[in-house]
Design a protein around this motif. Structure first.
Motif, PDB file in Angstrom:
ATOM      1  N   ARG A   1       4.086  12.449 -11.163  1.00 47.14           N
ATOM      2  CA  ARG A   1       3.706  13.509 -10.250  1.00 47.14           C
ATOM      3  C   ARG A   1       2.422  14.182 -10.728  1.00 47.14           C
ATOM      4  O   ARG A   1       2.332  14.673 -11.853  1.00 47.14           O
ATOM      5  N   VAL A   2       1.437  14.196  -9.852  1.00 46.75           N
ATOM      6  CA  VAL A   2       0.184  14.883 -10.122  1.00 46.75           C
ATOM      7  C   VAL A   2      -0.105  15.804  -8.948  1.00 46.75           C
ATOM      8  O   VAL A   2       0.569  15.756  -7.910  1.00 46.75           O
ATOM      9  N   GLY A   3      -1.107  16.648  -9.121  1.00 50.38           N
ATOM     10  CA  GLY A   3      -1.487  17.558  -8.047  1.00 50.38           C
ATOM     11  C   GLY A   3      -2.171  16.828  -6.911  1.00 50.38           C
ATOM     12  O   GLY A   3      -2.251  15.594  -6.881  1.00 50.38           O
ATOM     13  N   LEU A   4      -2.694  17.590  -5.985  1.00 51.20           N
ATOM     14  CA  LEU A   4      -3.307  17.034  -4.784  1.00 51.20           C
ATOM     15  C   LEU A   4      -4.470  16.106  -5.108  1.00 51.20           C
ATOM     16  O   LEU A   4      -5.328  16.417  -5.930  1.00 51.20           O
ATOM     17  N   ARG A   5      -4.469  14.945  -4.454  1.00 54.42           N
ATOM     18  CA  ARG A   5      -5.613  14.028  -4.455  1.00 54.42           C
ATOM     19  C   ARG A   5      -5.842  13.632  -3.001  1.00 54.42           C
ATOM     20  O   ARG A   5      -4.998  12.967  -2.388  1.00 54.42           O
ATOM     21  N   PHE A   6      -6.971  14.048  -2.439  1.00 54.23           N
ATOM     22  CA  PHE A   6      -7.253  13.818  -1.024  1.00 54.23           C
ATOM     23  C   PHE A   6      -8.662  13.249  -0.880  1.00 54.23           C
ATOM     24  O   PHE A   6      -9.640  13.988  -0.773  1.00 54.23           O
ATOM     25  N   PRO A   7      -8.809  11.911  -0.904  1.00 55.41           N
ATOM     26  CA  PRO A   7     -10.129  11.306  -0.690  1.00 55.41           C
ATOM     27  C   PRO A   7     -10.582  11.525   0.759  1.00 55.41           C
ATOM     28  O   PRO A   7      -9.850  11.206   1.696  1.00 55.41           O
TER      29      PRO A   7
END
Length: 428
Positions: A219-225
């Protein structure tokens, strides 16, 4: 438990993958009656006593003629307990690149072996590739168990050898299950067989229905390409500016502070738009448009991320690659690197090491990487990419190397030293 399981098949030629997939479709009533009738007629024409269920899935003419699977095909089936998306991948060594593609998003892989042959070189190759890809769960389907003498002894021996292999590749024992099956006759696929009294575990479908799979194990924080900047410039939406893409990791809600990478500018999400209206939250896998509080500089290829664990943009890095082209990879190669929604020029520096998937050793400083070989290389990109280590997140830690002349995919890459993790017996 997720209602959806993404899985793939892998195995050598003639291990019975297509028959097994056909059996899964048939036993879950996921094929139409006229398809079954057509397969039955074709099987009779070939002089077979039972329907050849592989004909349900080998769709290409070349596949039917040669009796092999060439391309990755996605199949959909369901039971009352779960829905499945299955990537049926080829077994030929020359199509290993297709196996990489099909298994890259799988939460579980069914790896087949022919009970008469046991664990062979291609089995070890596939297991090593699946370990490098970080596939969480494995099922070893020991197929054609009805064709061997002393099936209990054969199954026990193959299971022991496979357990030794998967343990050395880093899988925990509870993440690997062995099942004796006959895809042709349906033994232990959907119905428990009375021909295998030595086996007391679940059928294949029972296992697929019940196994808990975490869709996002790291689980990681937001990643939004950012895929596209939406500026309608109409009277109704004169001031509208939205950033469209798919949430690659984490989640986002209105009011979240975010950072734009690689620039490092911070702002706040004010709204999440979709074609069906606004959302209160968007999780990984959801395609949305983000509206930001400030008029900041954001372009296609940028990444909107959570500030708490935002990755540092990198221009030079080491990566593990599976080379997928006939032409050799050599130091100094100028290629295109596609990561998420960003494509940039890149130069391959040194070839650090080549991975021998048969004995799990490495050759230092090879001159080339050839078709289907796996190695660690250094890369210098013309523009920085916003990537996590593959061990942290599979979606943001993977990339492609592309031929700038023809646009063909040359390699599948994983950011970080994935090979060392496998050699040390650690799960990525």
């Amino acid at each position: 438990m997720s209602d959806l399981l993404r899985l793939a098949t892998a195995g050598s030629v003639d291990d019975g993958k297509s028959t097994l997939v056909g059996r899964l479709l048939y036993d879950t009533k996921s094929v139409l009656a006229d398809q079954i009738d057509a397969v039955t007629r074709a099987s009779v024409d070939r002089g077979l006593d039972t329907p050849d269920l592989s004909l349900l899935v080998d769709g290409l003419r070349a596949e039917r003629e040669q009796g092999i699977t060439i391309d990755v095909a996605y199949r959909y089936f369901a039971t009352p307990k779960r829905t499945f998306v299955l990537a049926d991948t080829p077994g030929h060594v020359q199509y290993t690149r297709n196996t990489v593609s099909g298994a890259s998003t799988a939460q579980l892989v069914i790896l087949l072996v022919d009970a008469r042959k046991g664990v062979i070189a291609q089995t070890r190759r596939h297991a090593a590739v699946l370990a490098l890809l970080g596939v969480p769960k494995l099922v070893l389907a020991v197929n054609k168990i009805d064709l061997v003498e002393n099936p209990e002894e054969v199954f026990t021996s193959i299971s022991a050898e496979f357990n030794e292999l998967t343990s050395s590749l880093g899988w925990a024992s509870e993440d690997v299950v062995e099942i004796p099956v006959s895809a042709l006759h349906g033994d232990n696929v959907a119905i428990r067989s009375d021909k295998t009294p030595y086996y007391t575990g679940p059928t294949l479908i029972e296992h697929l229905e019940s196994i808990p799979v975490d869709a996002e194990p790291h689980r990681v924080g937001l990643r939004f390409p950012v895929q596209y900047v939406i500026r309608p410039r109409t009277a109704e939406f004169l001031d509208y500016r939205g950033y469209a893409g798919q949430v690659a990791a984490g989640s986002v809600v209105p009011g979240d502070e975010v950072v734009i990478l690689p620039s490092g500018t911070r702002t706040t999400v004010t709204r999440i738009d979709t074609a069906d209206g606004e959302l209160d939250v968007a999780h990984a896998g959801r395609s949305v448009t983000l509206i930001l509080a400030d008029d900041v500089d954001v372009s296609r290829g940028d990444t909107i991320a959570s500030p708490s664990d935002a990755p540092e943009p990198i221009g030079e890095f080491d990566a593990t690659v599976c080379w997928l082209a006939e032409k050799s990879l050599r130091p100094g190669a100028r290629l295109l690197l596609k990561h998420g929604t960003r494509t940039t020029q890149a130069i391959v520096g040194s070839l650090v090491e080549r991975f021998n998937e048969q004995d799990l050793t490495t050759d230092q400083g090879p001159d080339t990487l050839e078709l289907n070989e796996i190695g660690k290389i250094s890369i210098r990109a013309a523009e920085p990419i916003v990537a996590d280590d593959y061990a942290v997140n599979r979606h943001t830690g993977s990339f492609l190397l592309i031929d700038p002349a023809g646009g063909n995919t040359l390699a599948a890459g994983l950011v970080g030293d994935v090979i060392s993790a496998v050699e040390l017996g650690e799960r990525v």
